[in-house]
Design a protein around this motif. Structure first.
Motif, mmCIF file in Angstrom:
data_model
loop_
_atom_site.group_PDB
_atom_site.id
_atom_site.type_symbol
_atom_site.label_atom_id
_atom_site.label_comp_id
_atom_site.label_asym_id
_atom_site.label_seq_id
_atom_site.Cartn_x
_atom_site.Cartn_y
_atom_site.Cartn_z
ATOM 1 N N THR A 71 -87.919 -15.318 -6.517
ATOM 2 C CA THR A 71 -86.672 -14.730 -7.185
ATOM 3 C C THR A 71 -86.520 -13.162 -7.175
ATOM 4 O O THR A 71 -85.778 -12.581 -7.933
ATOM 5 N N TRP A 84 -89.636 -14.664 -17.446
ATOM 6 C CA TRP A 84 -89.721 -15.853 -17.991
ATOM 7 C C TRP A 84 -90.056 -17.006 -17.351
ATOM 8 O O TRP A 84 -91.002 -17.897 -17.791
ATOM 9 N N LEU A 85 -89.351 -17.053 -16.345
ATOM 10 C CA LEU A 85 -89.622 -18.503 -15.503
ATOM 11 C C LEU A 85 -91.002 -18.385 -14.849
ATOM 12 O O LEU A 85 -91.477 -19.395 -14.957
ATOM 13 N N ARG A 86 -91.462 -17.362 -14.075
ATOM 14 C CA ARG A 86 -92.693 -17.499 -13.217
ATOM 15 C C ARG A 86 -93.791 -17.484 -14.423
ATOM 16 O O ARG A 86 -94.874 -17.900 -14.226
ATOM 17 N N ASN A 142 -93.874 -18.824 -17.407
ATOM 18 C CA ASN A 142 -94.012 -19.994 -18.185
ATOM 19 C C ASN A 142 -94.411 -21.071 -17.140
ATOM 20 O O ASN A 142 -95.315 -22.175 -17.492
ATOM 21 N N PHE A 143 -93.690 -21.302 -16.004
ATOM 22 C CA PHE A 143 -93.766 -22.460 -14.934
ATOM 23 C C PHE A 143 -95.334 -22.023 -14.574
ATOM 24 O O PHE A 143 -96.054 -23.382 -14.318
ATOM 25 N N HIS A 148 -86.192 -12.931 -13.186
ATOM 26 C CA HIS A 148 -86.572 -14.116 -14.123
ATOM 27 C C HIS A 148 -87.924 -14.032 -14.667
ATOM 28 O O HIS A 148 -88.753 -15.088 -14.252
ATOM 29 N N TRP A 182 -93.189 -17.956 -7.468
ATOM 30 C CA TRP A 182 -91.812 -17.591 -8.155
ATOM 31 C C TRP A 182 -91.353 -16.206 -8.188
ATOM 32 O O TRP A 182 -90.307 -16.290 -8.096
#
Length: 234
Positions: free
Chosen positions: A151, A157-159, A161-162, A155, A147
């Motif tokens: 990205t 927060w995205l990597r 949490n995912f 971002h 991620w």
């Protein structure tokens, strides 16, 4: 980077590694105590939501630390910490095993029976935890950097949490499955513990996102790092 800053970065890396190893080893040693947290009166497959092992409390810290190391120091340094954690787990297992073989004195506050009750299943626990740890941590690091590349360093927060959600499901499923297989936990509790453990880790992952942002912000500010720039300790 100036040598003074590089030395500081190395010391912080060692400190993060120490916190990681401590959290991992302690989670293996205290897993036999279970506690409950009932924010909602819900039962899942006959088990109350969030009836979970205390070993789960320090374990999410390891994922926060590896995400922070991945972000600041890079994939290789994160993998290095994982490998060191494996050796630490094996060494702690050896210490517990040797300690259990030494007979207690008649006046020892902790006798053989009490010691074996607390640490008797640690061999199985550490073995099971090491397997899940191998899968989950390497999965977390791989997904995190996937991620991050996708990205271009944005971002966060995205990597965070995912990668954590997926790896924590792998971790929770594998550890509960192995503990049930070894007879430490009854199979009747498998589904409830799986869902409760995973949801709790998801909840913790969401809560630790601001701390990851804070850590990354402090690193970038102190070492003057651009977005997606990593510290090279070589």
């Amino acid at each position: 980077m100036p040598s003074k800053d590089k030395l500081l970065a190395q010391r912080i890396y060692i400190l993060l590694g120490a916190l990681f190893i401590t959290s991992l080893v302690v989670s293996n040693l205290i897993f036999q105590k279970f506690f409950y947290w009932y924010p909602l009166d819900i039962e899942i497959f006959g088990s109350k939501l969030f009836e979970i092992s205390v070993g789960i409390l320090p374990y999410p810290i390891t994922f926060l630390i590896t995400d922070l190391i991945s972000e600041i120091y890079g994939k290789k340094r994160a993998n290095d910490i994982v490998v060191v954690g494996i050796f630490a787990s094996v060494f702690s297992l050896l210490i517990v095993y040797v300690s259990s073989q030494v007979p207690a004195t008649s006046w020892s506050y902790v006798d053989d029976s009490m010691f074996n009750t607390v640490f008797g299943n640690s061999v199985i626990a550490v073995f099971a935890s090491m397997l899940t740890y191998l899968f989950a941590q390497f999965v977390d690091i791989q997904i995190y950097h996937f991620w991050k590349r996708l990205t271009q360093g944005k971002h966060l927060w995205l990597r965070n949490n995912f990668s954590t959600w997926f790896s924590q499901f792998v971790d929770t499923f594998t550890i509960v499955f192995l503990l049930c297989s070894f007879g430490i936990i009854d199979w009747a509790n498998f589904k409830g513990l799986l869902i409760s453990g995973f949801l709790f880790k998801v909840f913790v992952a969401i809560l630790d996102t601001p701390f990851l942002y804070l850590g990354v912000f402090l690193f970038r500010r102190r070492f003057k790092l651009a977005v997606n720039e990593e510290i090279d300790l070589a």
